[in-house]
Motif scaffolding. Sequence first.
Motif, PDB file in Angstrom:
ATOM      1  N   GLN A 260      34.861  52.721  31.374  1.00  0.00           N
ATOM      2  CA  GLN A 260      33.513  52.510  31.911  1.00  0.00           C
ATOM      3  C   GLN A 260      32.638  53.751  31.798  1.00  0.00           C
ATOM      4  O   GLN A 260      31.469  53.722  32.196  1.00  0.00           O
ATOM      5  N   ILE A 261      33.195  54.846  31.272  1.00  0.00           N
ATOM      6  CA  ILE A 261      32.480  56.125  31.268  1.00  0.00           C
ATOM      7  C   ILE A 261      32.351  56.668  29.849  1.00  0.00           C
ATOM      8  O   ILE A 261      33.327  56.710  29.092  1.00  0.00           O
ATOM      9  N   ALA A 262      31.132  57.082  29.498  1.00  0.00           N
ATOM     10  CA  ALA A 262      30.908  57.844  28.264  1.00  0.00           C
ATOM     11  C   ALA A 262      30.550  59.263  28.681  1.00  0.00           C
ATOM     12  O   ALA A 262      29.710  59.460  29.567  1.00  0.00           O
ATOM     13  N   LEU A 263      31.205  60.239  28.088  1.00  0.00           N
ATOM     14  CA  LEU A 263      31.015  61.637  28.477  1.00  0.00           C
ATOM     15  C   LEU A 263      30.622  62.464  27.255  1.00  0.00           C
ATOM     16  O   LEU A 263      31.297  62.442  26.235  1.00  0.00           O
ATOM     17  N   VAL A 264      29.525  63.183  27.385  1.00  0.00           N
ATOM     18  CA  VAL A 264      29.122  64.145  26.362  1.00  0.00           C
ATOM     19  C   VAL A 264      29.076  65.500  27.048  1.00  0.00           C
ATOM     20  O   VAL A 264      28.250  65.731  27.930  1.00  0.00           O
ATOM     21  N   GLY A 265      29.993  66.378  26.652  1.00  0.00           N
ATOM     22  CA  GLY A 265      30.083  67.675  27.308  1.00  0.00           C
ATOM     23  C   GLY A 265      29.372  68.766  26.547  1.00  0.00           C
ATOM     24  O   GLY A 265      28.903  68.580  25.414  1.00  0.00           O
ATOM     25  N   GLN A 266      29.289  69.915  27.203  1.00  0.00           N
ATOM     26  CA  GLN A 266      28.664  71.083  26.564  1.00  0.00           C
ATOM     27  C   GLN A 266      29.496  71.543  25.375  1.00  0.00           C
ATOM     28  O   GLN A 266      28.973  71.932  24.341  1.00  0.00           O
ATOM     29  N   LYS A 267      30.813  71.469  25.541  1.00  0.00           N
ATOM     30  CA  LYS A 267      31.727  71.830  24.462  1.00  0.00           C
ATOM     31  C   LYS A 267      32.043  70.569  23.653  1.00  0.00           C
ATOM     32  O   LYS A 267      32.865  69.749  24.054  1.00  0.00           O
TER      33      LYS A 267
ATOM     34  N   GLY B   9      28.021  50.359  39.062  1.00  0.00           N
ATOM     35  CA  GLY B   9      28.007  51.793  38.772  1.00  0.00           C
ATOM     36  C   GLY B   9      27.617  52.694  39.919  1.00  0.00           C
ATOM     37  O   GLY B   9      27.305  53.867  39.709  1.00  0.00           O
ATOM     38  N   GLU B  10      27.664  52.192  41.159  1.00  0.00           N
ATOM     39  CA  GLU B  10      27.390  53.079  42.290  1.00  0.00           C
ATOM     40  C   GLU B  10      28.615  53.949  42.566  1.00  0.00           C
ATOM     41  O   GLU B  10      29.740  53.455  42.662  1.00  0.00           O
ATOM     42  N   ILE B  11      28.382  55.257  42.679  1.00  0.00           N
ATOM     43  CA  ILE B  11      29.469  56.207  42.937  1.00  0.00           C
ATOM     44  C   ILE B  11      29.177  56.898  44.275  1.00  0.00           C
ATOM     45  O   ILE B  11      28.084  57.444  44.465  1.00  0.00           O
ATOM     46  N   ARG B  12      30.175  56.848  45.157  1.00  0.00           N
ATOM     47  CA  ARG B  12      29.974  57.415  46.491  1.00  0.00           C
ATOM     48  C   ARG B  12      31.083  58.428  46.818  1.00  0.00           C
ATOM     49  O   ARG B  12      32.270  58.113  46.709  1.00  0.00           O
ATOM     50  N   PHE B  13      30.666  59.622  47.182  1.00  0.00           N
ATOM     51  CA  PHE B  13      31.595  60.670  47.624  1.00  0.00           C
ATOM     52  C   PHE B  13      31.596  60.712  49.148  1.00  0.00           C
ATOM     53  O   PHE B  13      30.531  60.834  49.765  1.00  0.00           O
ATOM     54  N   GLU B  14      32.778  60.594  49.749  1.00  0.00           N
ATOM     55  CA  GLU B  14      32.878  60.625  51.207  1.00  0.00           C
ATOM     56  C   GLU B  14      33.829  61.747  51.640  1.00  0.00           C
ATOM     57  O   GLU B  14      35.037  61.670  51.408  1.00  0.00           O
TER      58      GLU B  14
ATOM     59  N   GLN C  44      18.687  52.594  30.601  1.00  0.00           N
ATOM     60  CA  GLN C  44      18.383  51.324  31.246  1.00  0.00           C
ATOM     61  C   GLN C  44      19.650  50.605  31.681  1.00  0.00           C
ATOM     62  O   GLN C  44      20.584  50.425  30.898  1.00  0.00           O
ATOM     63  N   ASN C  45      19.668  50.222  32.966  1.00  0.00           N
ATOM     64  CA  ASN C  45      20.805  49.493  33.554  1.00  0.00           C
ATOM     65  C   ASN C  45      22.105  50.292  33.486  1.00  0.00           C
ATOM     66  O   ASN C  45      23.185  49.714  33.435  1.00  0.00           O
ATOM     67  N   ARG C  46      22.002  51.607  33.462  1.00  0.00           N
ATOM     68  CA  ARG C  46      23.190  52.459  33.460  1.00  0.00           C
ATOM     69  C   ARG C  46      23.093  53.498  34.565  1.00  0.00           C
ATOM     70  O   ARG C  46      21.999  53.924  34.926  1.00  0.00           O
TER      71      ARG C  46
ATOM     72  N   ALA D 217      28.948  52.465  27.452  1.00  0.00           N
ATOM     73  CA  ALA D 217      29.593  52.345  28.760  1.00  0.00           C
ATOM     74  C   ALA D 217      28.544  52.280  29.868  1.00  0.00           C
ATOM     75  O   ALA D 217      27.451  52.819  29.739  1.00  0.00           O
ATOM     76  N   PRO D 218      28.876  51.638  30.996  1.00  0.00           N
ATOM     77  CA  PRO D 218      27.906  51.513  32.095  1.00  0.00           C
ATOM     78  C   PRO D 218      27.638  52.818  32.843  1.00  0.00           C
ATOM     79  O   PRO D 218      26.656  52.915  33.562  1.00  0.00           O
TER      80      PRO D 218
END
Length: 581
Positions: free
Chosen positions: A415-422, A337-342, A524-526, A495-496
């Motif tokens: 791999q992604i769970a998303l909870v948005g404002q809307k 789950g490491e995310i890198r912006f380059e 934990q672990n996410r 999701a991780p």
Amino acid sequence: MLDRTTLNLYRRLLKYILPYKAMIAVTMLSLVVIAAMEPATAMVMKDLVDESLIAKNPDSFIQMPLLLAGIFIIKGFAEYFSKVFSQWIAQKAILAIRTDMYSKMQNLPFAKFQSYGTGNLMSKITYDVPQASNALSTAWVTLIRDSLTILALIAYLLYTSWQLTLLMLIVGPVVAWIIDKASKLMRNSSKAMQKNMGQMTHHLEESLNAYQDIKIYAAESYEQKRFKQTGSELLNNSMHVTKVSALNVPLVQVLAAIALSGVVYIAMQMSAKDLFTPGELLAYITAMALIFEPIRRLTSINETVQKGMAASESIFELLDQPDEPDQGSNKIEHLKGEIRFENVEFRYNNSTQPALNNFNLVIPAGKTTALVGQSGSGKTTLVNLITRFYDTTQGGIYLDGENLQSLDRNHLREQIALVGQKVTLFADTVAANIAYGRADIPREAIIAAAKAAHAWEFIEQLPQGLETQIGENGSLLSGGQRQRIAIARAFLKNAPILILDEATSALDNQSEKMIQEAMEVLKQNRTVIIIAHRLSTIENADQIAVLSQGQLVELGNHRQLLAHQGYYSGLYQQGELADES
């Protein structure tokens, strides 16, 4: 009427009915039978006069009525089968078109979906498809049936007297020219009608969603004026089509009537000179009269065809849009789950300024990163790039060292769970909303997720518990309840990577504290990414990334950033980070 563009559109539309060849064959046979019965009627009229009325042949007294009745019985059965089968074929095709359109809408790139707007997409399904349906049912049956009928009658007229028939056909080119001109005028107006319908649907959807805002700002008159203006434009274009169609039919009929009158005059002169028997004269005039109705229908159906072709253009314009790009095929088996912006740069299509500019950031695996910044700083853009709703303009985003664009898009989103404002909920049960898209989830797992999100306490109080219908977008629930249902959905996905975009904004302090306690377990672990303005939500993050105008300006934890007395400290002092604990 059937120019090259129309023919190409119709040919493409007809591909949707090709799988039903047997039904098409039965329908075509029925149409041929209907067309054949028209000259048969004229032939019976000839024998009725010559054999029954003049020669007084006793056999004809029984044969003629039976033949006449038989013709109408056969024609009646053929019309029944042609109508039922053609409608069945058309409805099957419409189902296929709607399915393709819905699938395309689901697979459009996010930017293209937004550029269409919900109202326009709804208009394509609700207005354009029925217009195309008429071109697939009523129109093609009328075109084939009446064209065959006219050809059959003309063949009979040529057989009876080719000289008179050629005289009658002189008006054909003039009729064709009138129909062609009317077609172009109606096509343009029909396109304008579709645009107006899309605008009207958009205004309607907007005003229904903003019902409270309209009331509180006393904007009822303003919205009514906007709606009426769009409706007036639709009315004007509709009337233009109606006027052209209304003028088109009588013009053609007048020309046909003039030709008929001339031919009848000459035919009567020939009959007076014994060149026609009385029966042949009556049969010829009957056949000519029978041509009037199919000509009228063909002229009238032009309006239906042009509306259908304009609708088809709109439909195929959507269907021809490229799907959301997904060149990637790689999958990560054991995601950390490491995310890198380059050196990421991103610019929205309608913007001259980049939303992100030379952006660099590492979001550690298994840690919580909060994104902080004023509105427009690029926080939500980062989320849209991580989920690949958009792709970077320049630079790269890497998940565990893999470029996001090399990953299978569906695998990435799994791999992604998303909870948005809307929060988006569906007009279904509580259980179906928590386990959205997954019919195989055990009830125990749904209850566990609801408890983890502290939603179970209010779900138990609902009339049917988990089976309670919650209304359109959860309208029967409070804002906090809706948000907890959405959080329970994220818990269930397990999701991780977890993204919370103002996910607790609608919760009161007590509910938020309960959610935060649950989040400590979920974290934990996410890899957790939080966008929030509440200090209580972000102060315990492992790192806080501070954004301004699309760039990373500070990075550290809450205490480090406050001690630094920089941009983050300024936001805190200005009240941009609310301490509501």
